[in-house]
Design a protein around this motif. Sequence first.
Motif, PDB file in Angstrom:
ATOM      1  N   UNK A  13      -7.023   4.375   2.850  1.00  0.00           N
ATOM      2  CA  UNK A  13      -6.629   3.260   3.346  1.00  0.00           C
ATOM      3  C   UNK A  13      -5.584   2.725   3.720  1.00  0.00           C
ATOM      4  N   UNK A  14      -4.960   3.213   2.835  1.00  0.00           N
ATOM      5  CA  UNK A  14      -2.964   2.629   3.086  1.00  0.00           C
ATOM      6  C   UNK A  14      -3.043   3.233   4.486  1.00  0.00           C
ATOM      7  N   UNK A  15      -3.344   4.311   5.922  1.00  0.00           N
ATOM      8  CA  UNK A  15      -2.577   4.146   7.037  1.00  0.00           C
ATOM      9  C   UNK A  15      -3.477   3.193   7.753  1.00  0.00           C
ATOM     10  N   UNK A  16      -4.507   2.808   7.591  1.00  0.00           N
ATOM     11  CA  UNK A  16      -5.278   2.247   8.248  1.00  0.00           C
ATOM     12  C   UNK A  16      -5.345   0.907   7.659  1.00  0.00           C
ATOM     13  N   UNK A  17      -4.770  -0.060   6.668  1.00  0.00           N
ATOM     14  CA  UNK A  17      -4.656  -1.527   6.644  1.00  0.00           C
ATOM     15  C   UNK A  17      -4.347  -1.901   7.323  1.00  0.00           C
ATOM     16  N   UNK A  18      -4.535  -3.645   7.545  1.00  0.00           N
ATOM     17  CA  UNK A  18      -4.078  -3.869   8.477  1.00  0.00           C
ATOM     18  C   UNK A  18      -2.893  -5.357   8.326  1.00  0.00           C
ATOM     19  N   UNK A  19      -2.652  -4.979   6.559  1.00  0.00           N
ATOM     20  CA  UNK A  19      -1.251  -5.426   5.946  1.00  0.00           C
ATOM     21  C   UNK A  19      -1.584  -6.985   5.473  1.00  0.00           C
ATOM     22  N   UNK A  20      -2.648  -7.327   5.664  1.00  0.00           N
ATOM     23  CA  UNK A  20      -3.002  -9.184   5.362  1.00  0.00           C
ATOM     24  C   UNK A  20      -2.427  -9.502   4.037  1.00  0.00           C
ATOM     25  N   UNK A  21      -3.466  -8.682   3.355  1.00  0.00           N
ATOM     26  CA  UNK A  21      -3.243  -8.882   2.366  1.00  0.00           C
ATOM     27  C   UNK A  21      -2.241  -7.652   1.089  1.00  0.00           C
ATOM     28  N   UNK A  22      -2.045  -8.236  -0.107  1.00  0.00           N
ATOM     29  CA  UNK A  22      -1.179  -7.496  -0.800  1.00  0.00           C
ATOM     30  C   UNK A  22      -1.972  -6.547  -1.545  1.00  0.00           C
ATOM     31  N   UNK A  23      -2.687  -6.897  -2.042  1.00  0.00           N
ATOM     32  CA  UNK A  23      -3.865  -5.716  -2.559  1.00  0.00           C
ATOM     33  C   UNK A  23      -4.007  -4.465  -2.406  1.00  0.00           C
ATOM     34  N   UNK A  24      -4.539  -5.064  -1.014  1.00  0.00           N
ATOM     35  CA  UNK A  24      -4.344  -3.680  -0.200  1.00  0.00           C
ATOM     36  C   UNK A  24      -2.943  -3.098   0.486  1.00  0.00           C
ATOM     37  N   UNK A  25      -2.585  -3.929   1.178  1.00  0.00           N
ATOM     38  CA  UNK A  25      -1.191  -3.166   1.360  1.00  0.00           C
ATOM     39  C   UNK A  25      -0.274  -2.331   1.065  1.00  0.00           C
ATOM     40  N   UNK A  26      -0.108  -2.856  -0.480  1.00  0.00           N
ATOM     41  CA  UNK A  26       0.239  -2.582  -1.462  1.00  0.00           C
ATOM     42  C   UNK A  26      -0.300  -1.560  -2.449  1.00  0.00           C
ATOM     43  N   UNK A  27      -1.648  -1.656  -2.888  1.00  0.00           N
ATOM     44  CA  UNK A  27      -2.698  -1.215  -3.227  1.00  0.00           C
ATOM     45  C   UNK A  27      -2.617   0.522  -3.561  1.00  0.00           C
ATOM     46  N   UNK A  28      -2.953   0.448  -2.217  1.00  0.00           N
ATOM     47  CA  UNK A  28      -3.359   1.442  -1.401  1.00  0.00           C
ATOM     48  C   UNK A  28      -2.385   2.447  -1.726  1.00  0.00           C
ATOM     49  N   UNK A  29      -0.892   2.776  -1.269  1.00  0.00           N
ATOM     50  CA  UNK A  29       0.366   3.320  -1.208  1.00  0.00           C
ATOM     51  C   UNK A  29       0.286   3.641  -2.995  1.00  0.00           C
ATOM     52  N   UNK A  30       0.277   2.297  -3.943  1.00  0.00           N
ATOM     53  CA  UNK A  30       0.403   2.386  -4.707  1.00  0.00           C
ATOM     54  C   UNK A  30      -0.505   3.806  -5.974  1.00  0.00           C
ATOM     55  N   UNK A  31      -1.957   3.717  -5.252  1.00  0.00           N
ATOM     56  CA  UNK A  31      -3.011   4.800  -5.551  1.00  0.00           C
ATOM     57  C   UNK A  31      -2.553   6.095  -4.746  1.00  0.00           C
ATOM     58  N   UNK A  32      -2.005   6.164  -4.086  1.00  0.00           N
ATOM     59  CA  UNK A  32      -1.719   7.176  -3.820  1.00  0.00           C
ATOM     60  C   UNK A  32      -0.660   8.047  -4.539  1.00  0.00           C
ATOM     61  N   UNK A  33       0.341   7.032  -4.803  1.00  0.00           N
ATOM     62  CA  UNK A  33       1.469   7.617  -5.863  1.00  0.00           C
ATOM     63  C   UNK A  33       0.666   8.085  -7.334  1.00  0.00           C
ATOM     64  N   UNK A  34      -0.410   7.274  -7.847  1.00  0.00           N
ATOM     65  CA  UNK A  34      -0.230   7.255  -9.013  1.00  0.00           C
ATOM     66  C   UNK A  34      -1.640   8.762  -9.287  1.00  0.00           C
TER      67      UNK A  34
END
Length: 507
Positions: free
Chosen positions: A429-450
């Motif tokens: 999701x972090x790689x393929x996200x279009x970046x339009x919305x914060x929950x997807x764009x940032x949330x996926x990166x935070x998900x990897x870290x978590x």
Amino acid sequence: MKIWVPGDAAAKACGADDVVAAIASAAGLRGREVTIIRNGTRGMVWLEPLVEIEIDGLRHGFGPMTPEDVPALFEDGPHPKALGPVEDIPFFARQSRLTFARCGRNDPLSLADYEAAEGWLGLRRALEIGASATIEEITASGLRGRGGAGFPTGIKWKTVADANAAQKYIVCNADEGDSGSFADRMLMEGDPFCLIEGMAIAALAVGATKGFVYIRSEYPDAIRVFETAIASARDAGIIGPALLGQGPRFDLEVRVGAGAYICGEETSLLNSLEGKRGMVRAKPPLPALEGAFGKPTVMNNVLSLAAVPWIMAHGGAAYAAFGLGRSRGTIPIQIAGNVAHGGLFETGFGLTLGELVNDIGGGTASGRPFKAVQVGGPLGAYHGAEDFDLPICYEAFAEQGGLVGHAGFVVHDETADMLALARYAMEFCAIESCGKCTPCRIGAVRGMETLDRIAAGDAQAIALLQDLCEIMEKGSLCAMGGFTPYPVRSAIRLFPNEFTPLREAAE
């Protein structure tokens, strides 16, 4: 002597072209006249390359073939790779093939073959009964989108038909990006006229005069075959100035995508189609009212549109006779991953998950015990053996926190690392996200870290991950971020010990 060898990309990847060359060479050495037909695949990928020869009026299969196996085809006596009549092979015989009825039987680019196998019957009937009655037939069939959300096709078509606009479009989403999914490619390479007919019927029903097929660039064979089929249909007067020479104008064009996963989402696809960056659009307005180039647009995927010719030829009630509950008709299931019998299996909704994995799929290819199957692509939920009684239909999977989606089923054995697979979902999701919305764009990166913190033994991180999943699911603009929690949550639910081993050791 007629010999069929698939020209499908999967068969070619298994060496079909080398087998064709060996057949031509062996026939020449023996002075035998052969006609080699490059058909589509039957969908039994574990048997590819599958060579077929007509014997006593039935097509017998031989496979998986290698060039070294070819000379024995021209010798007396039984062949070591003989499979008997192809349609008697249990995997094939158990199917209810409606959408894929012609795939593997015909020369994909032969208009004569297509017409001889009920081709254009659906379009002729649509021309006969008219637009409104055609939409009523599709509605009666219970056909729903075969790409993800399962939205009723008849309602979508009626919305576009009722829209007041000088120009309307039909857009086919052929951006098949899910892992374990190959039905769109298989149909475009093996029965392209079926999709052309389905799009023509949709155009007639809603008043569209132009259609686009959006195909990902990773499908060069599908692009080549489909563009050739469009040209043949246009030259024959089937599409172009008048459908079948008597109906309204409708023409088709292929647009090639660059391979962004997000362009499988309908509004991102529309942006890409228009030459813009593939980013999600906020809805409303719906594409049915303001779609391609701001005009009312029918957006369906390949399998939805390819089901239409059979429905129109045989009637909506006949199609609705297949299925379970509100999931009507057949579903082309794609079986992949660590499975003995990978391939395409078309059947009515209602087959259980256990039947699919064990009886149809033959269990794991490794022979190790089954662990989980991911359903619906890289953002689909995992299901374990406790879900084997689950019927394959939209409602049953939704109740279990999953989705059928494009019906790709990827099997894993006991060696699968579920924490690593959950992290992969977030990374994807972090790689393929279009970046339009914060929950997807940032949330996926935070998900990897978590998940990395969980892997390191952080006892607090599981609750944090669950909260993050809820935010992504409810706050994302589209299904990209909204579905990413599905594989993560299901992996934790099914295999909690794999997410807490270091925490338990510390306690």
